[in-house]
Structure formats: C-alpha cells, structure tokens
Motif scaffolding. Structure first.
Motif, PDB file in Angstrom:
ATOM      1  N   GLY A   1      34.060  39.702  50.044  1.00  0.00           N
ATOM      2  CA  GLY A   1      34.302  38.260  49.953  1.00  0.00           C
ATOM      3  C   GLY A   1      34.392  37.716  48.539  1.00  0.00           C
ATOM      4  N   PHE A   2      34.602  38.581  47.563  1.00  0.00           N
ATOM      5  CA  PHE A   2      34.595  38.173  46.160  1.00  0.00           C
ATOM      6  C   PHE A   2      35.620  37.070  45.874  1.00  0.00           C
ATOM      7  N   MET A   3      36.864  37.284  46.231  1.00  0.00           N
ATOM      8  CA  MET A   3      37.917  36.307  45.918  1.00  0.00           C
ATOM      9  C   MET A   3      37.643  34.959  46.587  1.00  0.00           C
ATOM     10  N   LYS A   4      37.171  34.977  47.795  1.00  0.00           N
ATOM     11  CA  LYS A   4      36.862  33.732  48.504  1.00  0.00           C
ATOM     12  C   LYS A   4      35.768  32.955  47.767  1.00  0.00           C
ATOM     13  N   GLN A   5      34.736  33.665  47.319  1.00  0.00           N
ATOM     14  CA  GLN A   5      33.629  33.022  46.616  1.00  0.00           C
ATOM     15  C   GLN A   5      34.084  32.472  45.263  1.00  0.00           C
ATOM     16  N   VAL A   6      34.899  33.208  44.558  1.00  0.00           N
ATOM     17  CA  VAL A   6      35.393  32.750  43.261  1.00  0.00           C
ATOM     18  C   VAL A   6      36.296  31.524  43.443  1.00  0.00           C
ATOM     19  N   LYS A   7      37.087  31.498  44.498  1.00  0.00           N
ATOM     20  CA  LYS A   7      37.935  30.329  44.773  1.00  0.00           C
ATOM     21  C   LYS A   7      37.086  29.091  45.015  1.00  0.00           C
ATOM     22  N   VAL A   8      35.957  29.253  45.701  1.00  0.00           N
ATOM     23  CA  VAL A   8      35.046  28.126  45.933  1.00  0.00           C
ATOM     24  C   VAL A   8      34.499  27.630  44.593  1.00  0.00           C
ATOM     25  N   MET A   9      34.121  28.551  43.725  1.00  0.00           N
ATOM     26  CA  MET A   9      33.621  28.167  42.395  1.00  0.00           C
ATOM     27  C   MET A   9      34.669  27.378  41.624  1.00  0.00           C
ATOM     28  N   TYR A  10      35.890  27.894  41.585  1.00  0.00           N
ATOM     29  CA  TYR A  10      36.963  27.211  40.861  1.00  0.00           C
ATOM     30  C   TYR A  10      37.241  25.835  41.453  1.00  0.00           C
ATOM     31  N   LYS A  11      37.251  25.725  42.753  1.00  0.00           N
ATOM     32  CA  LYS A  11      37.508  24.438  43.409  1.00  0.00           C
ATOM     33  C   LYS A  11      36.443  23.427  43.015  1.00  0.00           C
ATOM     34  N   ARG A  12      35.192  23.852  43.025  1.00  0.00           N
ATOM     35  CA  ARG A  12      34.101  22.947  42.681  1.00  0.00           C
ATOM     36  C   ARG A  12      34.126  22.584  41.198  1.00  0.00           C
ATOM     37  N   MET A  13      34.468  23.532  40.351  1.00  0.00           N
ATOM     38  CA  MET A  13      34.557  23.242  38.921  1.00  0.00           C
ATOM     39  C   MET A  13      35.699  22.254  38.657  1.00  0.00           C
TER      40      MET A  13
ATOM     41  N   ASP B   1      24.510  37.236  39.907  1.00  0.00           N
ATOM     42  CA  ASP B   1      24.203  38.096  41.053  1.00  0.00           C
ATOM     43  C   ASP B   1      25.055  39.364  41.004  1.00  0.00           C
ATOM     44  N   PRO B   2      24.441  40.524  40.720  1.00  0.00           N
ATOM     45  CA  PRO B   2      25.230  41.754  40.628  1.00  0.00           C
ATOM     46  C   PRO B   2      25.838  42.198  41.962  1.00  0.00           C
ATOM     47  N   ALA B   3      25.353  41.638  43.064  1.00  0.00           N
ATOM     48  CA  ALA B   3      25.966  41.959  44.353  1.00  0.00           C
ATOM     49  C   ALA B   3      27.347  41.289  44.476  1.00  0.00           C
ATOM     50  N   LEU B   4      27.525  40.167  43.786  1.00  0.00           N
ATOM     51  CA  LEU B   4      28.812  39.474  43.804  1.00  0.00           C
ATOM     52  C   LEU B   4      29.667  39.863  42.594  1.00  0.00           C
ATOM     53  N   PHE B   5      29.047  39.926  41.418  1.00  0.00           N
ATOM     54  CA  PHE B   5      29.724  40.315  40.186  1.00  0.00           C
ATOM     55  C   PHE B   5      29.096  41.616  39.683  1.00  0.00           C
ATOM     56  N   PRO B   6      29.591  42.750  40.163  1.00  0.00           N
ATOM     57  CA  PRO B   6      28.990  44.046  39.797  1.00  0.00           C
ATOM     58  C   PRO B   6      29.012  44.271  38.276  1.00  0.00           C
ATOM     59  N   VAL B   7      27.944  44.896  37.794  1.00  0.00           N
ATOM     60  CA  VAL B   7      27.853  45.170  36.360  1.00  0.00           C
ATOM     61  C   VAL B   7      27.931  46.663  36.047  1.00  0.00           C
TER      62      VAL B   7
END
Length: 115
Positions: free
Chosen positions: A76-88, A61-67
């Motif tokens: 909210g980028f850092m918050k979303q990435v933290k959720v990804m890492y926690k789930r991984m 999603d380029p809205a979250l991970f700009p290209v």
C-alpha cells in the motif's frame, strides 16, 4: 517551510483559520484512523500540526519507508504516499488562499505558480 512564514499569522487569524479550509468551497476534516476515526472539523493550525506529526511518523516508519538496502516497499505504499501529498497540498491551498497577503508582504510569494 512556507508554513513557517505564516504560522504565527495563522494562529492569530481567528476568523479565517478557525476551520481548515481554502475558501468557502473547500473545508478539510482530519482523520487519522487512530485518534480520529471519523472526519473531524478543527482549526487550520490544529489540522496542520496533526498533519505534520502524522506525516513525520509515517516517514519514520520503516514498515512503510524501508531503510534496509534491497528492502521492498509495502503493497500500500503508493496509496499512503498519495494521501500524504493530498493532505500537504491542502496546507499549501490554505496558506495561499488565506495568507497570501502576508506572504506578499514578506516578499515570499512565488509568482511563477500563479501564471
């Protein structure tokens, strides 16, 4: 990559993989806010499949991970990435708790993580 070494074992392991967990104290429920609005109990293979699909969609999603060069990351980028890492990490915890013997039998264990 490590899940690929035990994914078949996880699918066949009815007793210990019927819920996504890393032992009796840690049960993980899936919630994506779209299809699963409330935390939902599911098997480990189902949870992992949903997680990998969800994470792939987030990363694409380029809205979250700009290209675009010079584009700013969203608020909210850092918050979303933290959720990804926690789930991984939950996947990693499940694999090592439930499938460590399989990993050892394949010679794929990482002893440096256990000392």
């Amino acid at each position: 990559m490590i899940y690929g070494t035990v994914s078949e074992d996880c699918l066949e392991c009815k007793a210990s993989c019927k819920i996504m967990s890393a032992g009796a104290k840690y049960e993980y429920l899936w919630q994506d806010g779209v299809q699963y609005k409330k935390p939902t109990k599911m098997s480990a293979p189902e949870y992992i499949d949903k997680l990998l699909t969800w994470a792939g969609e987030q990363i694409a999603d380029p809205a979250l991970f700009p290209v675009e060069p010079g584009a700013r990351f969203p608020h909210g980028f850092m918050k979303q990435v933290k959720v990804m890492y926690k789930r991984m990490f939950r996947v990693y915890a499940h694999i090592y708790h439930v499938h460590f013997d399989k990993i050892k039998s394949l010679g794929a264990n990482a002893f440096h993580l256990l000392h």
